[in-house]
Design a protein around this motif. Structure first.
Motif, PDB file in Angstrom:
ATOM      1  N   ALA A  28       0.835  -1.190   0.000  1.00  0.00           N
ATOM      2  CA  ALA A  28       0.000   0.000   0.000  1.00  0.00           C
ATOM      3  C   ALA A  28       0.877   1.250   0.000  1.00  0.00           C
ATOM      4  O   ALA A  28       2.090   1.171   0.256  1.00  0.00           O
ATOM      5  CB  ALA A  28      -0.921   0.009   1.220  1.00  0.00           C
ATOM      6  N   ASP A  30       0.364   5.606   1.134  1.00  0.00           N
ATOM      7  CA  ASP A  30      -0.413   6.793   1.479  1.00  0.00           C
ATOM      8  C   ASP A  30       0.185   8.005   0.765  1.00  0.00           C
ATOM      9  O   ASP A  30       1.412   8.101   0.599  1.00  0.00           O
ATOM     10  CB  ASP A  30      -0.380   7.059   2.981  1.00  0.00           C
ATOM     11  CG  ASP A  30      -1.198   6.054   3.777  1.00  0.00           C
ATOM     12  OD1 ASP A  30      -2.048   5.364   3.170  1.00  0.00           O
ATOM     13  OD2 ASP A  30      -0.997   5.968   5.000  1.00  0.00           O
ATOM     14  N   ASP A 203     -14.100   5.039   3.066  1.00  0.00           N
ATOM     15  CA  ASP A 203     -13.775   4.410   1.791  1.00  0.00           C
ATOM     16  C   ASP A 203     -14.644   5.005   0.685  1.00  0.00           C
ATOM     17  O   ASP A 203     -15.872   5.067   0.817  1.00  0.00           O
ATOM     18  CB  ASP A 203     -14.016   2.901   1.857  1.00  0.00           C
ATOM     19  CG  ASP A 203     -12.999   2.196   2.724  1.00  0.00           C
ATOM     20  OD1 ASP A 203     -11.978   2.823   3.069  1.00  0.00           O
ATOM     21  OD2 ASP A 203     -13.224   1.017   3.073  1.00  0.00           O
ATOM     22  N   VAL A 206     -14.825   3.072  -5.994  1.00  0.00           N
ATOM     23  CA  VAL A 206     -14.497   3.384  -7.381  1.00  0.00           C
ATOM     24  C   VAL A 206     -15.171   2.385  -8.317  1.00  0.00           C
ATOM     25  O   VAL A 206     -15.822   2.762  -9.292  1.00  0.00           O
ATOM     26  CB  VAL A 206     -12.973   3.390  -7.590  1.00  0.00           C
ATOM     27  CG1 VAL A 206     -12.632   3.691  -9.050  1.00  0.00           C
ATOM     28  CG2 VAL A 206     -12.303   4.404  -6.665  1.00  0.00           C
ATOM     29  N   PHE A 210     -13.004  -2.233  -6.055  1.00  0.00           N
ATOM     30  CA  PHE A 210     -11.901  -1.325  -5.703  1.00  0.00           C
ATOM     31  C   PHE A 210     -12.438  -0.048  -5.075  1.00  0.00           C
ATOM     32  O   PHE A 210     -13.372   0.567  -5.589  1.00  0.00           O
ATOM     33  CB  PHE A 210     -11.091  -0.976  -6.954  1.00  0.00           C
ATOM     34  CG  PHE A 210      -9.932  -0.043  -6.692  1.00  0.00           C
ATOM     35  CD1 PHE A 210      -8.828  -0.472  -5.981  1.00  0.00           C
ATOM     36  CD2 PHE A 210      -9.958   1.261  -7.143  1.00  0.00           C
ATOM     37  CE1 PHE A 210      -7.763   0.378  -5.723  1.00  0.00           C
ATOM     38  CE2 PHE A 210      -8.894   2.135  -6.902  1.00  0.00           C
ATOM     39  CZ  PHE A 210      -7.794   1.679  -6.190  1.00  0.00           C
ATOM     40  N   SER A 211     -11.860   0.312  -3.951  1.00  0.00           N
ATOM     41  CA  SER A 211     -12.224   1.555  -3.270  1.00  0.00           C
ATOM     42  C   SER A 211     -10.964   2.241  -2.761  1.00  0.00           C
ATOM     43  O   SER A 211      -9.919   1.602  -2.588  1.00  0.00           O
ATOM     44  CB  SER A 211     -13.192   1.289  -2.116  1.00  0.00           C
ATOM     45  OG  SER A 211     -12.589   0.440  -1.151  1.00  0.00           O
ATOM     46  N   ILE A 212     -11.051   3.534  -2.514  1.00  0.00           N
ATOM     47  CA  ILE A 212      -9.912   4.313  -2.040  1.00  0.00           C
ATOM     48  C   ILE A 212     -10.261   4.914  -0.684  1.00  0.00           C
ATOM     49  O   ILE A 212     -11.178   5.744  -0.587  1.00  0.00           O
ATOM     50  CB  ILE A 212      -9.540   5.434  -3.024  1.00  0.00           C
ATOM     51  CG1 ILE A 212      -9.128   4.850  -4.372  1.00  0.00           C
ATOM     52  CG2 ILE A 212      -8.404   6.295  -2.453  1.00  0.00           C
ATOM     53  CD1 ILE A 212      -8.811   5.908  -5.425  1.00  0.00           C
ATOM     54  N   ILE A 214      -9.991   7.539   2.064  1.00  0.00           N
ATOM     55  CA  ILE A 214      -9.500   8.898   2.237  1.00  0.00           C
ATOM     56  C   ILE A 214      -9.611   9.259   3.714  1.00  0.00           C
ATOM     57  O   ILE A 214     -10.458   8.726   4.430  1.00  0.00           O
ATOM     58  CB  ILE A 214     -10.261   9.920   1.369  1.00  0.00           C
ATOM     59  CG1 ILE A 214     -11.734   9.998   1.784  1.00  0.00           C
ATOM     60  CG2 ILE A 214     -10.141   9.583  -0.113  1.00  0.00           C
ATOM     61  CD1 ILE A 214     -12.479  11.140   1.124  1.00  0.00           C
ATOM     62  N   PHE A 233      -4.893  10.022   1.189  1.00  0.00           N
ATOM     63  CA  PHE A 233      -5.627   8.857   0.691  1.00  0.00           C
ATOM     64  C   PHE A 233      -4.664   7.690   0.577  1.00  0.00           C
ATOM     65  O   PHE A 233      -3.438   7.862   0.506  1.00  0.00           O
ATOM     66  CB  PHE A 233      -6.317   9.140  -0.637  1.00  0.00           C
ATOM     67  CG  PHE A 233      -5.387   9.546  -1.768  1.00  0.00           C
ATOM     68  CD1 PHE A 233      -4.824   8.597  -2.608  1.00  0.00           C
ATOM     69  CD2 PHE A 233      -5.086  10.879  -1.984  1.00  0.00           C
ATOM     70  CE1 PHE A 233      -3.970   8.976  -3.639  1.00  0.00           C
ATOM     71  CE2 PHE A 233      -4.248  11.270  -3.003  1.00  0.00           C
ATOM     72  CZ  PHE A 233      -3.688  10.312  -3.847  1.00  0.00           C
ATOM     73  N   THR A 234      -5.229   6.475   0.555  1.00  0.00           N
ATOM     74  CA  THR A 234      -4.447   5.250   0.516  1.00  0.00           C
ATOM     75  C   THR A 234      -4.743   4.483  -0.766  1.00  0.00           C
ATOM     76  O   THR A 234      -5.905   4.311  -1.147  1.00  0.00           O
ATOM     77  CB  THR A 234      -4.787   4.348   1.723  1.00  0.00           C
ATOM     78  OG1 THR A 234      -4.538   5.064   2.932  1.00  0.00           O
ATOM     79  CG2 THR A 234      -3.946   3.079   1.711  1.00  0.00           C
ATOM     80  N   LEU A 235      -3.679   4.036  -1.426  1.00  0.00           N
ATOM     81  CA  LEU A 235      -3.815   3.174  -2.589  1.00  0.00           C
ATOM     82  C   LEU A 235      -3.354   1.779  -2.193  1.00  0.00           C
ATOM     83  O   LEU A 235      -2.219   1.601  -1.731  1.00  0.00           O
ATOM     84  CB  LEU A 235      -2.965   3.698  -3.756  1.00  0.00           C
ATOM     85  CG  LEU A 235      -3.341   5.081  -4.293  1.00  0.00           C
ATOM     86  CD1 LEU A 235      -2.360   5.524  -5.367  1.00  0.00           C
ATOM     87  CD2 LEU A 235      -4.758   5.086  -4.836  1.00  0.00           C
ATOM     88  N   GLN A 236      -4.237   0.802  -2.386  1.00  0.00           N
ATOM     89  CA  GLN A 236      -3.927  -0.568  -1.990  1.00  0.00           C
ATOM     90  C   GLN A 236      -4.661  -1.545  -2.899  1.00  0.00           C
ATOM     91  O   GLN A 236      -5.873  -1.416  -3.083  1.00  0.00           O
ATOM     92  CB  GLN A 236      -4.343  -0.821  -0.536  1.00  0.00           C
ATOM     93  CG  GLN A 236      -3.966  -2.197  -0.021  1.00  0.00           C
ATOM     94  CD  GLN A 236      -4.202  -2.330   1.464  1.00  0.00           C
ATOM     95  OE1 GLN A 236      -4.753  -1.443   2.108  1.00  0.00           O
ATOM     96  NE2 GLN A 236      -3.782  -3.438   2.039  1.00  0.00           N
TER      97      GLN A 236
END
Length: 237
Positions: A28, A30, A203, A206, A210-212, A214, A233-236
């Motif tokens: 992940a 941030d 969350d 998207v 898949f969700s992001i 924040i 925000f976090t990308l994972q």
């Protein structure tokens, strides 16, 4: 760590199905508008990746931070070995910072007791459900000094209280430095509240898969009379 290696060997010899169910991997990153750590301002917009593996409560995690807008911002690379059993957790972290260390060249592989930018910290904590408590103490490396100019064994204690409002996850945090040290906030002469924070996370969907996440956070440092507003925000996968 030995257990993780053993599981890897089992995967290679035909027990992959069983091992895969029990090993967890984290990948992940941030992205934050500013890097605030325990009430301290360590820089502006930053990318903060995480890579970790865990097996039956034992975990090994690598975490880093690098500024995206200012080359003078703190660069950091941390390795944490931790173990969780029920609500109890213990761990050891090797922090490396490129700034304010004992090595002017900021070399990562320089571990001299009086010439390193590494800080070694032990922690213990317990999650009671309604709240969690963590205690952290530096025990080696580039620790601060106390009033007598000796190693301070710089410590930090933090209480976190999670709660939910309107489908949003919130966390209230109170953190303090219990003893005199030059490590936190330049200098604390004794007990000092250095971190009061309120964080909200949600969350954002998207796609169906898949969700992001924040998050927004208000942070205050009563010791320095500073306040910060953090967004990220976090990308994972």
């Amino acid at each position: 760590m030995k257990k993780i290696v053993l599981m890897a060997m089992m995967m290679a010899t035909g027990y992959s199905a069983m091992a895969q169910d029990e090993i967890e991997t984290t990948i992940a990153t941030d992205v934050v508008n500013q890097y605030i750590w325990r009430g301290q301002d360590l820089g502006n917009v930053a990318l903060q990746p995480t890579l970790g593996v865990a097996y039956k409560g034992l975990s090994l995690t690598a975490w880093g931070s690098v500024g995206l807008t200012d080359s003078n911002d703190t660069k950091e690379f941390d390795l944490t070995l931790a173990y969780t059993l029920g609500g109890l957790n213990i761990g050891i972290t090797d922090y490396w910072f490129n700034k304010d260390g004992l090595d002017p060249e900021a070399r990562y592989f320089k571990y001299d007791a009086h010439g390193t930018n590494h800080v070694f910290e032990a922690n213990i904590g317990y999650d009671f459900g309604l709240a969690s408590v963590q205690w952290y103490t530096n025990f080696a490396g580039n620790d601060g000094v106390n009033k007598d100019g000796k190693r301070a064994y710089s410590s930090y204690v933090e209480v976190n209280v999670p709660f939910k409002i309107s489908a949003i996850d919130w966390t209230a945090t109170a953190g303090a430095v219990p003893f005199a040290t030059s490590f936190y906030n330049g200098w604390t002469s004794g007990f000092a509240v250095t971190n009061l924070a309120l964080k909200a996370t949600k969350d954002i969907k998207v796609t169906d898969s898949f969700s992001i996440p924040i998050f927004g956070q208000v942070v205050a440092n009563p010791r320095l009379q500073k306040a910060y507003l953090v967004f990220g925000f976090t990308l994972q996968p």
